[in-house]
Design an enzyme around this catalytic site. Structure first.
Site, mmCIF file in Angstrom:
data_model
loop_
_atom_site.group_PDB
_atom_site.id
_atom_site.type_symbol
_atom_site.label_atom_id
_atom_site.label_comp_id
_atom_site.label_asym_id
_atom_site.label_seq_id
_atom_site.Cartn_x
_atom_site.Cartn_y
_atom_site.Cartn_z
ATOM 1 N N GLY A 28 0.820 -1.206 0.000
ATOM 2 C CA GLY A 28 0.000 0.000 0.000
ATOM 3 C C GLY A 28 0.849 1.249 0.000
ATOM 4 N N ALA A 29 1.963 1.197 -0.735
ATOM 5 C CA ALA A 29 2.964 2.273 -0.670
ATOM 6 C C ALA A 29 2.709 3.392 -1.673
ATOM 7 C CB ALA A 29 4.361 1.691 -0.896
ATOM 8 N N GLY A 32 -0.804 7.872 1.205
ATOM 9 C CA GLY A 32 -1.037 7.951 2.634
ATOM 10 C C GLY A 32 0.063 7.409 3.516
ATOM 11 N N GLY A 34 1.424 4.547 3.628
ATOM 12 C CA GLY A 34 2.443 3.752 2.949
ATOM 13 C C GLY A 34 3.597 4.597 2.437
ATOM 14 N N SER A 157 -6.586 -2.204 13.415
ATOM 15 C CA SER A 157 -7.327 -0.977 13.668
ATOM 16 C C SER A 157 -8.144 -1.131 14.934
ATOM 17 C CB SER A 157 -8.268 -0.677 12.494
ATOM 18 O OG SER A 157 -9.197 0.338 12.823
ATOM 19 N N TYR A 183 -15.463 -4.902 7.981
ATOM 20 C CA TYR A 183 -14.179 -4.235 8.213
ATOM 21 C C TYR A 183 -13.604 -4.681 9.551
ATOM 22 C CZ TYR A 183 -10.768 -0.537 9.113
ATOM 23 O OH TYR A 183 -9.619 0.147 9.418
#
Length: 314
Positions: A28-29, A32, A34, A157, A183
């Protein structure tokens, strides 16, 4: 445990840390957290492999990091966590680039999306947030062992408190779909995976942690609408919510990956650059016991192996 807290930034966490000679991989780079996590690790001298599914966004993210850290050692790999064949191909590319990995930050994720399914038919949030990362991490395990001492950081989370893991119907084939419950289940899975992975690899020098980054407005919230914000606010004013900056939101991931305070530890859930306390009804912080239960972690491991069609005997 540390002098850091909710307002700590990545720059504070990484100060004095030397990662020269180490290889770090961040999923996820392309946006944000990442990008900031990659920048922070690169600033300490790590060779960073930035991983995402969108080549154009990833190129832009690499340019951002290079602008901030001109001498950064960066490489990239493309893979889609929602497609196990893409994960397998991407993992082989990564292993060829870096056969010895010291830091793996499983940062990518999707949140509160409508009912969608991955290429293999898994519910999108569980499939992306957990199953794709499960397969990627297990395929990279030989490189992590070769790079030991090594750490795996899985972004969970506080949303794990929305739901325990439903091992009987994880992909919503029989029960009605509710996006926040789904989620929460995926974030519980991230924490349980950290427990299961740590149990299996700690004897080979690889430790694993789950991280709650805090509340940050990033692309992760792209599926949210005003009614979702009402759920998050729960009757409070938005000014009362402790939103973090991206630098603050990435700090616990970087702390989990690099802090000497965590040497010899693993299978833990971290928040605000500390080991989280048990959750209580009157406190939004903390970790629910079901998300760290070793028996459930083993059951999820077996289920995950079934889902990816492969057994991993570490």
């Amino acid at each position: 445990m540390s002098d850091f807290g909710s307002g700590t930034s990545t720059s504070e966490v990484i100060e004095g840390v030397d990662l020269k000679g180490k290889c770090a991989l961040v999923t996820g780079a392309s946006s944000g957290l990442g990008v900031e996590t990659s920048r922070s690790l690169a600033s300490a001298g790590a060779a960073v492999i930035m991983v995402a599914r969108d080549a154009s966004k990833l190129d832009t993210a690499v340019a951002q990091v290079r602008a901030a850290v001109p001498d950064a050692q960066l490489d990239t790999a493309l893979l889609d966590l929602a497609d196990l064949e893409s994960v397998r191909a991407g993992a082989q590319t990564i292993l060829a680039k870096c056969p010895s990995i010291q830091l793996l930050i499983n940062n990518a994720g999707v949140m509160a999306c409508p009912l969608m399914r991955t290429a293999q038919g898994f519910e999108m949030q569980l499939g992306t947030n957990h199953v794709g990362h499960f397969l990627l991490t297990c395929m990279l395990a030989p490189a992590l062992v070769a790079g030991a001492p090594a750490r795996v950081v899985n972004l969970s989370s506080a949303g794990h408190r929305f739901s325990a893991m439903d091992l009987d119907d994880p992909n919503y084939h029989r029960r009605d779909y509710e996006k926040w419950q789904a989620y929460g289940q995926s974030k519980t899975a991230n924490a349980l995976f950290s427990v299961g992975l740590d149990q299996r690899l700690q004897g080979q020098g690889v430790r694993s942690f789950a991280v709650h980054p805090g509340m940050i407005m990033t692309e992760l919230s792209r599926h949210m609408d005003p009614s979702d914000m009402e759920i998050i606010l729960a009757g409070r004013n938005i000014e009362d919510i402790g939103f973090k900056t991206v630098e603050q939101g990435s700090a616990t991931s970087v702390w989990a990956a690099t802090s000497q305070d965590l040497d010899g530890l693993g299978g833990l859930y971290l928040e605000d650059c500390h080991i989280a306390e048990p959750a209580t009804p009157d406190n939004e912080a903390g970790i629910e016991s079901y998300a760290l239960d070793p028996v459930t972690a083993d059951k999820l491991w077996q289920l995950s192996e079934d889902m990816v069609g492969e057994n991993f005997n570490f």
